[in-house]
Design an enzyme around this catalytic site. Structure first.
Site, mmCIF file in Angstrom:
data_model
loop_
_atom_site.group_PDB
_atom_site.id
_atom_site.type_symbol
_atom_site.label_atom_id
_atom_site.label_comp_id
_atom_site.label_asym_id
_atom_site.label_seq_id
_atom_site.Cartn_x
_atom_site.Cartn_y
_atom_site.Cartn_z
ATOM 1 N N LYS A 7 53.005 50.002 -28.199
ATOM 2 C CA LYS A 7 51.652 50.459 -27.922
ATOM 3 C C LYS A 7 51.413 51.680 -28.801
ATOM 4 C CE LYS A 7 48.953 51.888 -23.863
ATOM 5 N NZ LYS A 7 49.037 52.299 -22.449
ATOM 6 N N ARG A 63 50.474 42.088 -18.046
ATOM 7 C CA ARG A 63 49.614 42.883 -18.932
ATOM 8 C C ARG A 63 49.180 41.984 -20.079
ATOM 9 N NH1 ARG A 63 50.772 46.407 -23.345
ATOM 10 N NH2 ARG A 63 49.356 48.180 -23.486
ATOM 11 N N SER A 99 48.847 55.075 -15.058
ATOM 12 C CA SER A 99 49.589 55.644 -16.191
ATOM 13 C C SER A 99 49.213 57.105 -16.357
ATOM 14 C CB SER A 99 49.211 54.925 -17.492
ATOM 15 O OG SER A 99 49.600 53.586 -17.425
#
Ligand code: 3NM
Ligand code: MG
Length: 523
Positions: free
Chosen positions: A139, A41, A110
């Site tokens: 996040k 990521r 997700s």
């Protein structure tokens, strides 16, 4: 299609590395520690840089035969020949990605809302990431927090679909068992694994961080299989349950467990006295600074929110977190939870932080906790005759909350999510004094503590022990049978004398009294 083991799913991010730690070293060490799948990521890298990092990551993963998944970018996945692609709700959709990727490429999505899971299943996702479970700095997802109790209803959408699932967000070795245990659906399905960023990437020792996670996931899967198998084959009989209760009633006086109680000021004294009378020792403490020390020495914890004020919330939260950490059973009594938003928020906050072993309440309280309006309350009291189908209600709530439920009333119902028993002992005098429900909480916690004495407890193992079910039955029977005996004594004249005669009776109650008087039905 590659078979993926989702047990320990590492999501990378070079900006989370500790100072001085090399990315590829960290990745390799985490693979040595037992990471089973890696998602690269890179939120800030340019395309060329992303491809370069992905290519190097894949070389390391290939060495350990661990599949590599690319976050968001189909082009990068194609260029490096990744096993899979992970997409968010704002990225390219599954159908579009499928068209571009080679057949057999794994696609994960997700998901936060139930509708998002339903859509992912429909669109043919191979796995989903369910989150955000716990608060995280990694996040900006604070608005998405579902808590460990939010996993189950989402995971249930996947029943029968073959779609795999990991949980994500703030998962650490310290909350992992809680997450996995809380994440089981009412139908008994469990997560396939957990995804983490900072717990591994942020660690100076990613190998040992991964090892910890890996061993807990393995132990949980083994335990979940054991419990599932046991429940499928277990046929409890009335005799065996009462026999076990009788053992506990004898044992408590030998082991004299220490029971930490955070309770309300209306009942604190009588709760402590009842605890002494049945053979346990109370410690009534609320100060946050002593919670860790107390949870090491206490054998069980009772949390009762009856008169809790704002300044008491942190102590109760911390007490529960520490009790989970040291694997001490928690009995939770959400007194009057339907009466105010403050109580509701506290109860939900606690249950999202720690795993109770037993939740007890009257019909109004448990209805409020379960979010049904079938039974209403007036303050701390339940209104009306209760649930139409109390047996199903307690079984379902036990499955949902992943613990034993004790529903008090004229008849008491107790379930571990598998077996349901009802008990019809008791006396109207219990309803004529304040806090008989609260002293039941003390009894439940005392017998939970007793049941665990002498049992080897694994601090990386189960949070809810099998013994809580019989302990719940024991606590309820002891109090209700004692009430029956007490009210037959000459000293009993009414509510004023009842409490003192009850405490006297409890202090001399014998296992035989329970065996002779228990009115127990298995449903
Ligand atoms: N996705 P940590 S939470 C990448 O909720 C990511 O979908 C999330 O990082 C989601 O393990 C998250 O450090 C960050 O908390 C997880
Ligand atoms: Mg009763």
């Amino acid at each position: 299609m590659v078979e993926i083991d989702y047990s320990v799913y590492l999501v990378t991010g070079r900006n989370f590395l500790p100072p001085g730690k090399d990315y590829l070293d960290s990745l390799e060490e985490s693979l040595q520690g037992g990471v089973t799948v890696v998602q690269v990521r890179e939120k800030d890298a340019d395309t060329g840089e992303f491809i370069e990092i992905a290519r190097k990551s894949k070389e390391v993963c290939d060495k350990y035969n661990v599949p590599l998944i690319i976050n968001d970018r189909v082009d990068v996945a194609l260029v490096v020949g990744a096993a899979g692609l992970h997409i968010g709700q704002d990225d390219m959709d599954i159908a579009q990605a499928r068209k571009l990727l080679p057949p057999g490429t794994i696609i994960g999505v997700s998901c936060n809302k139930i509708e998002e899971l339903e859509a992912a299943v429909k669109a043919g996702a191979d796995y989903v990431g369910i989150g955000t479970v716990w608060p995280t700095q990694t996040k900006d997802v604070a608005h998405r927090i579902i808590g460990p109790r939010g996993i189950g209803e989402r995971l249930k959408v996947l029943d029968g679909t073959g779609v795999k699932a990991v949980a994500i967000g703030g998962i650490k070795s310290t909350n992992l068992w809680r997450t996995l245990h809380g994440g089981v659906t009412t139908t008994g399905s469990a997560l396939d694994g957990v995804a983490v960023v900072s717990e591994i990437m942020g660690s100076p020792e990613p190998k040992s961080a991964a090892e910890k996670l890996s061993s807990i996931v393995k132990a949980f899967k083994k335990e979940h299989a054991r419990v599932t198998e046991l429940r499928a084959s277990q046929r409890l009989t009335k005799e065996s349950i009462i026999g076990q209760v009788a053992e506990l009633v004898k044992k408590i006086r030998d082991v004299n467990p220490l029971v930490h109680q955070i309770t309300n000021h209306v009942v604190a004294t009588q709760s402590a006295n009842v605890t002494l009378a049945i053979g346990a020792s109370p410690i009534m403490a609320t100060e946050p600074a002593e919670m860790e020390d107390l949870s090491k020495i206490a054998n069980a914890l009772l949390v009762n929110i009856g008169t809790m004020v704002s300044s008491g919330v942190e102590g109760a939260r911390l007490a529960g977190v520490c009790a989970n950490k040291y694997r001490k059973p928690i009995v939770f009594d959400p007194v009057g939870v339907g009466a105010s938003a403050f109580r509701r928020n506290n109860a939900n906050g606690f249950l999202n932080q720690w795993q109770a072993s037993i939740i007890k309440g009257n019909a109004g309280e448990l209805a409020a906790l379960a979010g049904t309006t079938e039974v209403l309350s007036k303050g701390v009291d339940s209104v009306g005759s209760g649930f139409k189908d109390p047996v199903s209600f307690v079984r379902n709530l036990a499955r949902k909350e992943r613990c034993v439920i004790v529903l008090t009333g004229h008849t008491d119902y107790i379930s571990d999510g598998n077996t349901v028993v009802s008990l019809s002992n008791g006396h109207p005098a219990l309803g004529q004094i304040t806090g008989s429900g609260c002293i039941l909480g003390s009894c439940l916690a005392s017998y939970c503590a007793t049941a665990l004495q002498g049992k080897e407890v694994d601090l990386q193992g189960p949070i809810v022990d099998d013994t809580s079910f019989v302990a719940a039955i024991a606590g309820t029977l002891v109090l209700t049978v004692a009430a029956e005996i007490a009210t037959k004594k000459d000293e009993f004249k009414g509510p004023g004398t009842f409490l003192s005669v009850l405490i006297d009776t409890l202090s001399t109650l014998k296992a035989e009294d329970i065996v002779e008087n228990a009115k127990l039905t298995i449903h």
